[in-house]
Design an enzyme around this catalytic site. Structure first.
Site, PDB file in Angstrom:
ATOM      1  N   TYR A 128     -14.008  16.995 -15.850  1.00 15.40           N
ATOM      2  CA  TYR A 128     -14.481  15.621 -15.748  1.00 15.40           C
ATOM      3  C   TYR A 128     -15.556  15.574 -14.648  1.00 15.40           C
ATOM      4  O   TYR A 128     -15.383  16.171 -13.583  1.00 15.40           O
ATOM      5  CB  TYR A 128     -13.290  14.723 -15.398  1.00 15.40           C
ATOM      6  CG  TYR A 128     -13.655  13.269 -15.265  1.00 15.40           C
ATOM      7  CD1 TYR A 128     -13.980  12.518 -16.387  1.00 15.40           C
ATOM      8  CD2 TYR A 128     -13.695  12.655 -14.018  1.00 15.40           C
ATOM      9  CE1 TYR A 128     -14.320  11.192 -16.269  1.00 15.40           C
ATOM     10  CE2 TYR A 128     -14.038  11.326 -13.895  1.00 15.40           C
ATOM     11  CZ  TYR A 128     -14.351  10.600 -15.022  1.00 15.40           C
ATOM     12  OH  TYR A 128     -14.703   9.292 -14.907  1.00 15.40           O
ATOM     13  N   LYS A 139      -7.411   5.294 -19.018  1.00 16.75           N
ATOM     14  CA  LYS A 139      -7.745   5.747 -20.360  1.00 16.75           C
ATOM     15  C   LYS A 139      -6.595   5.440 -21.328  1.00 16.75           C
ATOM     16  O   LYS A 139      -6.272   4.286 -21.530  1.00 16.75           O
ATOM     17  CB  LYS A 139      -8.102   7.242 -20.322  1.00 16.75           C
ATOM     18  CG  LYS A 139      -9.072   7.607 -19.181  1.00 16.75           C
ATOM     19  CD  LYS A 139     -10.433   6.936 -19.312  1.00 16.75           C
ATOM     20  CE  LYS A 139     -11.311   7.073 -18.078  1.00 16.75           C
ATOM     21  NZ  LYS A 139     -11.465   8.420 -17.527  1.00 16.75           N
ATOM     22  N   ASP A 178      -4.969  18.024 -15.183  1.00 24.58           N
ATOM     23  CA  ASP A 178      -5.393  16.676 -15.565  1.00 24.58           C
ATOM     24  C   ASP A 178      -5.048  16.507 -17.045  1.00 24.58           C
ATOM     25  O   ASP A 178      -5.641  17.149 -17.916  1.00 24.58           O
ATOM     26  CB  ASP A 178      -6.896  16.534 -15.316  1.00 24.58           C
ATOM     27  CG  ASP A 178      -7.413  15.129 -15.603  1.00 24.58           C
ATOM     28  OD1 ASP A 178      -6.810  14.422 -16.451  1.00 24.58           O
ATOM     29  OD2 ASP A 178      -8.431  14.735 -15.007  1.00 24.58           O
ATOM     30  N   ARG A 208       0.842  -1.211   0.000  1.00 25.83           N
ATOM     31  CA  ARG A 208       0.000   0.000   0.000  1.00 25.83           C
ATOM     32  C   ARG A 208       0.876   1.259   0.000  1.00 25.83           C
ATOM     33  O   ARG A 208       0.445   2.328  -0.425  1.00 25.83           O
ATOM     34  CB  ARG A 208      -0.957  -0.006   1.205  1.00 25.83           C
ATOM     35  CG  ARG A 208      -1.851   1.228   1.262  1.00 25.83           C
ATOM     36  CD  ARG A 208      -3.098   1.039   2.107  1.00 25.83           C
ATOM     37  NE  ARG A 208      -2.812   0.578   3.446  1.00 25.83           N
ATOM     38  CZ  ARG A 208      -2.244   1.311   4.411  1.00 25.83           C
ATOM     39  NH1 ARG A 208      -1.886   2.554   4.170  1.00 25.83           N
ATOM     40  NH2 ARG A 208      -2.025   0.810   5.605  1.00 25.83           N
TER      41      ARG A 208
HETATM   42  C1  LIG Z   1     -11.714   9.014 -16.357  1.00 28.59           C
HETATM   43  C2  LIG Z   1     -11.184  10.321 -15.981  1.00 28.59           C
HETATM   44  C3  LIG Z   1     -10.889  10.628 -14.643  1.00 28.59           C
HETATM   45  C4  LIG Z   1     -11.135   9.647 -13.523  1.00 28.59           C
HETATM   46  O1  LIG Z   1     -10.365   8.512 -13.677  1.00 28.59           O
HETATM   47  P1  LIG Z   1     -10.781   7.064 -13.096  1.00 28.59           P
HETATM   48  O2  LIG Z   1      -9.656   6.207 -13.507  1.00 28.59           O
HETATM   49  O3  LIG Z   1     -12.103   6.709 -13.716  1.00 28.59           O
HETATM   50  O4  LIG Z   1     -10.924   7.238 -11.622  1.00 28.59           O
HETATM   51  C5  LIG Z   1     -10.379  11.875 -14.362  1.00 28.59           C
HETATM   52  N1  LIG Z   1     -10.176  12.797 -15.324  1.00 28.59           N
HETATM   53  C6  LIG Z   1     -10.459  12.544 -16.613  1.00 28.59           C
HETATM   54  C7  LIG Z   1     -10.199  13.592 -17.626  1.00 28.59           C
HETATM   55  C8  LIG Z   1     -10.970  11.307 -16.992  1.00 28.59           C
HETATM   56  O5  LIG Z   1     -11.244  11.073 -18.277  1.00 28.59           O
END
Ligand SMILES: *Cc1c(COP(=O)(O)O)cnc(C)c1O
Length: 390
Positions: free
Chosen positions: A107, A204, A179, A54
């Site tokens: 998001y 993603k 992000d 962890r």
């Molecule tokens: C999917 C996504 C998230 C969140 O990610 P998870 O892996 O689903 O927790 C955050 N920001 C963006 C731009 C995303 O596409």
């Protein structure tokens, strides 16, 4: 060396003198010691000995090192999901009473996380367009601690003016968090443009095959490593070694996939733009797009492959289109090899009120598409047959 090369040569921590070509999966919850001091040191530092998975793990560390390198940071904390990275980052940077300036198009879960923190009275949040440095300057307060942006916004693919906005934040002693999920380090390296922390949903494009959940926070300033690591470890949002291993495997083909994703997106955006059932296409590569000039400065090598378009016929048309597709899937998520389509108003952004939807740039007939790496002609044929049914 170029990112294409670095993403292929991910180094495994050498624990036993062997040099395997593939990073080994250290599928263990913990490690044994014969020295109490080394043991204690590993618990206290993000880069100490491996003690408990962890807190740190060699497979996870290999992923963190690779992403630190690709993003041009000093350290990284891998997490079990993108939201794990985002929440650990916000908790690590913010204290009660702090103020956040965030971009309006976010998001969905990031928006709801910020809203929940504000509703609990922990922080205050103001929203800006992301296009205008003066808007950020005017929103600054004495207690502003974080500017939160997305390289390419969700869902309407708005591109933030990262260098201009981050410069305003830096001057005021405010940390910029970006992000970078939609762009990946192949299209943009936000730290080079002034960001302090880059977060990703590895779920993603980096994972790239719709088979894992994962996230990462890469820090520019080594001082941020320990507080963010400590939040992630204490929240319990660090990843499983197997998911980290699949992310490393995904990384090797990231640049190839991004090239194909972006090339297909160009074909599709141009086709959609001339279709009579389509009112508008929000792809930053189109010359008329409001983000086009910014995108040319901020992105390199492509304009991304997840974007939105607006159908004539509103919500009913959006729902009909999404279910009429035969090849592209009507599904959440994005960034996998297969093309996915989403109708945000009835799914990902359903928690938002009418006004919030409008602020987030989501209209009732809007479709978000994550263009995959299939042959572009097959995708165009599928989209056209679905448009014909709307
Ligand atoms: C999917 C996504 C998230 C969140 O990610 P998870 O892996 O689903 O927790 C955050 N920001 C963006 C731009 C995303 O596409």
């Amino acid at each position: 060396m170029h990112p294409e090369t670095r993403a292929v040569h991910v180094e495994a921590p050498k624990l036993d003198g062997a040099a395997p070509l593939s990073v080994p999966i250290y599928q263990t919850s913990g490690f044994a010691f014969d020295d109490a001091e080394v043991f204690a040191d590993g618990l206290a530092r993000p880069d100490g000995a491996f003690v408990y998975t962890r807190m740190s793990n060699p497979t996870v560390r290999a992923l963190e090192n690779a992403l630190t390198d690709l993003e041009g940071g000093t350290a990284a904390i891998a997490t079990a999901s993108g939201m794990g990275a985002i929440n650990a980052t916000l908790r690590g940077l913010l204290r009660p009473g702090d103020h956040v300036i965030a971009q309006r198009q976010l998001y969905g879960s990031t928006y709801t996380a910020l809203r929940a923190m504000a509703q609990r009275g922990e922080i205050e949040v103001d929203y800006v367009s992301g296009h205008d440095p003066d808007e950020v300057r005017k929103s600054l307060r004495d207690n502003t601690k974080v500017l939160y942006l997305e390289t390419i916004g969700n869902p309407a693919a708005h591109v933030s003016d990262l260098p201009a906005l981050a410069a305003v934040a830096r001057e005021a002693g405010v940390r910029t968090v970006v992000d970078n999920t939609f762009a990946t380090p192949i299209l943009c390296r936000p730290i080079e443009q002034g960001a302090d922390v880059v977060v990703h949903s590895i779920t993603k494009y980096i994972g790239g095959h719709s088979d894992i959940l994962g996230g990462v926070a890469v820090v520019a300033d080594a001082e941020l490593h320990r507080p963010l690591w400590s939040e992630a470890a204490e929240l319990g949002v660090t990843p499983d070694p197997f998911a980290a291993w699949l992310a490393i495997r995904g990384l090797a083909t990231l640049s190839l996939r991004m090239r194909q994703h972006c090339a297909n997106a160009e074909v599709i955006a141009n086709r959609l733009a001339t279709h009579p059932s389509v009112a508008s296409v929000f792809w930053p590569g189109l010359p008329g797009n409001p983000s086009h000039e910014i995108a040319k400065r901020v992105l390199t090598g492509g304009f991304g492959a997840t974007f939105a378009f607006e159908l004539n016929g509103g919500r009913a048309a959006g729902e009909k289109f999404a279910t009429a597709l035969r090849l592209a899937k009507f599904a959440p998520s994005l960034g996998g090899t297969e093309t996915l389509v989403l109708h945000p108003a009835s799914t990902s952004h359903r928690q938002l009120s009418g006004v919030e939807l409008e602020n987030a740039g989501v209209s009732p007939g809007m479709i978000r598409i994550s263009v995959g790496i299939e042959h572009a002609d097959d995708l165009v044929a599928d989209l056209e047959q679905a448009l014909d049914q709307v």
